[in-house]
Design a protein around this motif. Sequence first.
Motif, PDB file in Angstrom:
ATOM      1  N   SER A  43      26.063  59.049  21.340  1.00 14.84           N
ATOM      2  CA  SER A  43      24.981  58.203  21.856  1.00 14.84           C
ATOM      3  C   SER A  43      24.945  58.211  23.378  1.00 14.84           C
ATOM      4  O   SER A  43      23.977  57.740  23.982  1.00 14.84           O
ATOM      5  CB  SER A  43      25.140  56.776  21.340  1.00 14.84           C
ATOM      6  N   SER A  44      26.012  58.709  24.020  1.00 18.52           N
ATOM      7  CA  SER A  44      26.039  58.730  25.489  1.00 18.52           C
ATOM      8  C   SER A  44      25.440  60.010  26.061  1.00 18.52           C
ATOM      9  O   SER A  44      25.247  60.102  27.282  1.00 18.52           O
ATOM     10  CB  SER A  44      27.487  58.603  25.985  1.00 18.52           C
ATOM     11  N   LEU A  47      22.169  59.674  28.284  1.00 16.12           N
ATOM     12  CA  LEU A  47      22.457  59.025  29.571  1.00 16.12           C
ATOM     13  C   LEU A  47      23.140  60.009  30.520  1.00 16.12           C
ATOM     14  O   LEU A  47      22.769  60.121  31.703  1.00 16.12           O
ATOM     15  CB  LEU A  47      23.353  57.796  29.334  1.00 16.12           C
ATOM     16  N   ILE A  97      30.354  55.472  35.003  1.00 14.56           N
ATOM     17  CA  ILE A  97      29.176  55.044  34.244  1.00 14.56           C
ATOM     18  C   ILE A  97      29.548  54.784  32.775  1.00 14.56           C
ATOM     19  O   ILE A  97      29.118  53.791  32.173  1.00 14.56           O
ATOM     20  CB  ILE A  97      28.053  56.095  34.365  1.00 14.56           C
ATOM     21  N   LEU A  98      30.401  55.640  32.234  1.00 12.42           N
ATOM     22  CA  LEU A  98      30.834  55.432  30.844  1.00 12.42           C
ATOM     23  C   LEU A  98      31.699  54.176  30.718  1.00 12.42           C
ATOM     24  O   LEU A  98      31.718  53.537  29.670  1.00 12.42           O
ATOM     25  CB  LEU A  98      31.590  56.657  30.334  1.00 12.42           C
ATOM     26  N   LYS A 101      29.101  51.633  30.165  1.00  8.82           N
ATOM     27  CA  LYS A 101      28.408  51.708  28.866  1.00  8.82           C
ATOM     28  C   LYS A 101      29.385  51.589  27.695  1.00  8.82           C
ATOM     29  O   LYS A 101      29.284  50.677  26.875  1.00  8.82           O
ATOM     30  CB  LYS A 101      27.637  53.033  28.771  1.00  8.82           C
ATOM     31  N   VAL A 102      30.336  52.499  27.639  1.00  5.99           N
ATOM     32  CA  VAL A 102      31.254  52.544  26.483  1.00  5.99           C
ATOM     33  C   VAL A 102      32.293  51.420  26.563  1.00  5.99           C
ATOM     34  O   VAL A 102      32.569  50.743  25.579  1.00  5.99           O
ATOM     35  CB  VAL A 102      31.948  53.926  26.418  1.00  5.99           C
ATOM     36  N   SER A 104      32.238  48.469  28.092  1.00  3.19           N
ATOM     37  CA  SER A 104      31.744  47.117  27.791  1.00  3.19           C
ATOM     38  C   SER A 104      31.387  47.004  26.311  1.00  3.19           C
ATOM     39  O   SER A 104      31.554  45.944  25.704  1.00  3.19           O
ATOM     40  CB  SER A 104      30.552  46.759  28.671  1.00  3.19           C
ATOM     41  N   ASN A 105      30.926  48.110  25.709  1.00  2.64           N
ATOM     42  CA  ASN A 105      30.650  48.104  24.269  1.00  2.64           C
ATOM     43  C   ASN A 105      31.937  47.817  23.485  1.00  2.64           C
ATOM     44  O   ASN A 105      31.956  46.985  22.585  1.00  2.64           O
ATOM     45  CB  ASN A 105      30.058  49.465  23.873  1.00  2.64           C
TER      46      ASN A 105
END
Lengths: 248, 253
Positions: A43-44, A47, A97-98, A101-102, A104-105
């Motif tokens: 899913s990344s 981005l 950046i990951l 995104k990742v 914090s997920n």
Amino acid sequence: MLSGFLRGLGSYFLFLGAVLRRPESWREYVKSFVRETELLGMSSIPLVVFISLFMGAVLTIQTAINLDDPFIPDMYIGIAVREGIILEFAPTIVSLILAGKVGSNISSSLGTMRVTEQMDALQIMGINPASYLVLPKIGACLLFFPILVVFSIFMGLLGGYLAGDWLHLVNPDSFLLGYFDEFRPYYILYSLTKTTVFAFIISSISAWYGFNVRGGAVEVGKASTQAVVAMSFSIILFNYILTDVMLQ
Amino acid sequence: MIEVRGIKKTFGDQAVLKGIDMQLAPGQCNLIIGSSGSGKTVLLKSIVGLITPDEGQVLLDGRDWTAMKEQDRKELRQEMGMVFQASALFTSLSVEENVRFPLDFFSQLSAAEKKERVAFCLDRVRIPESALKKNPAELSGGMQKRVAIARAIVLNPKYLFCDEPNSGLDPETSIVIDQLIQEITREFGMTTVVNTHDMNSVLEIGDHVVLLRHGYKVWEGTGPDILKSDDQEVVDYVFRSALFKRVRSAMNK
């Protein structure tokens, strides 16, 4: 403050010990690993592609403007862009950046599982929640982040080339020659090593923050924010250490 | 049979459990009641091993659960099922996958046998087939509780623990959940422990009721007994409610 840090560090290593215990069912762990690879890695891709294309483009524009000299061939702009992307932008910036995104997920999903007693439910069943929930996430990040960074390198180089050509900042042939001139494969190894370390930092630190949430929704949000800050600090610190060790 | 002997638990300087002894018989709904802060959640979590007590023992059919190593505990945990206050269904899985989850980990059944077992458990708690593929978040609170019960009984446990199973449910749905817990307890001969502050549950399914106050066991008896009791602790806990005052006066007439 120091004692708080040391306590946190101790708790983090104890947590890693719990994560690395023998799984109750390898088959279920593999199923979870596949799910996490899709959720955290696949899913990344959009981005990473988007960011890398523009990152490469900006790098070319900035380098071309700063090296705008008739005595410097455009090939050197290509070399500078290539080294910039491979050595720093793809592994470090994409990892930061990951982390957002990742990371914090991971922390928010584990935190939510903690406050809604889903982890207690696993424990009651005789399943080690640290291992079952975190090990597949760490595995997915370790496997997929280097793939994402390879994607990022290619996209960054492509973005740099396209920007240079479309904006008529460089001679495309000479610029492209720079991408291949004196290429050192060791830099790719360096880049992927950094990425693997960052992948472990992102997945394990965010999991630790999420796993230790106590309270409710507000604490889940706080843990997520704290995790991103801690991951960013750690990435920057290890970026320096690895660069010193591997490139000196 | 679950036997609790002298359980004590302190958090910081706050003693939450101050030496609880009780025996919980199989085939019965054993209810732990008490006001907020009385220690009932800590007691239940100590019994299931989510909290380690400072002192005391929990014996599960004579096996000292508190002294067991983690590996032995893991095996014994397969004899336990638990229904949590907020259901604790896994939100990343469908209803069917939630119920199948313990089977995937701990049973040697074939895929077809698992499917049959899951269907049996969901049918037993009256979950329609149309809900199987849904995410737990798409279900009502009552249905989520029923799915949680199905997941708790899928491995055919000897012990069923329910932490405030009626929390957040309307009175009608609460009665359905209570009756379901009682039916399952009788049907499978489980030792069921229910943590509740719902007096309706006490009267509906309270085969054995333990009242806690400030970390002590202050009364025990059956659900119907509680209405007749003159014990000051029971009077303080139960008959502050206007409804139960009326019930009691009606009974005394």
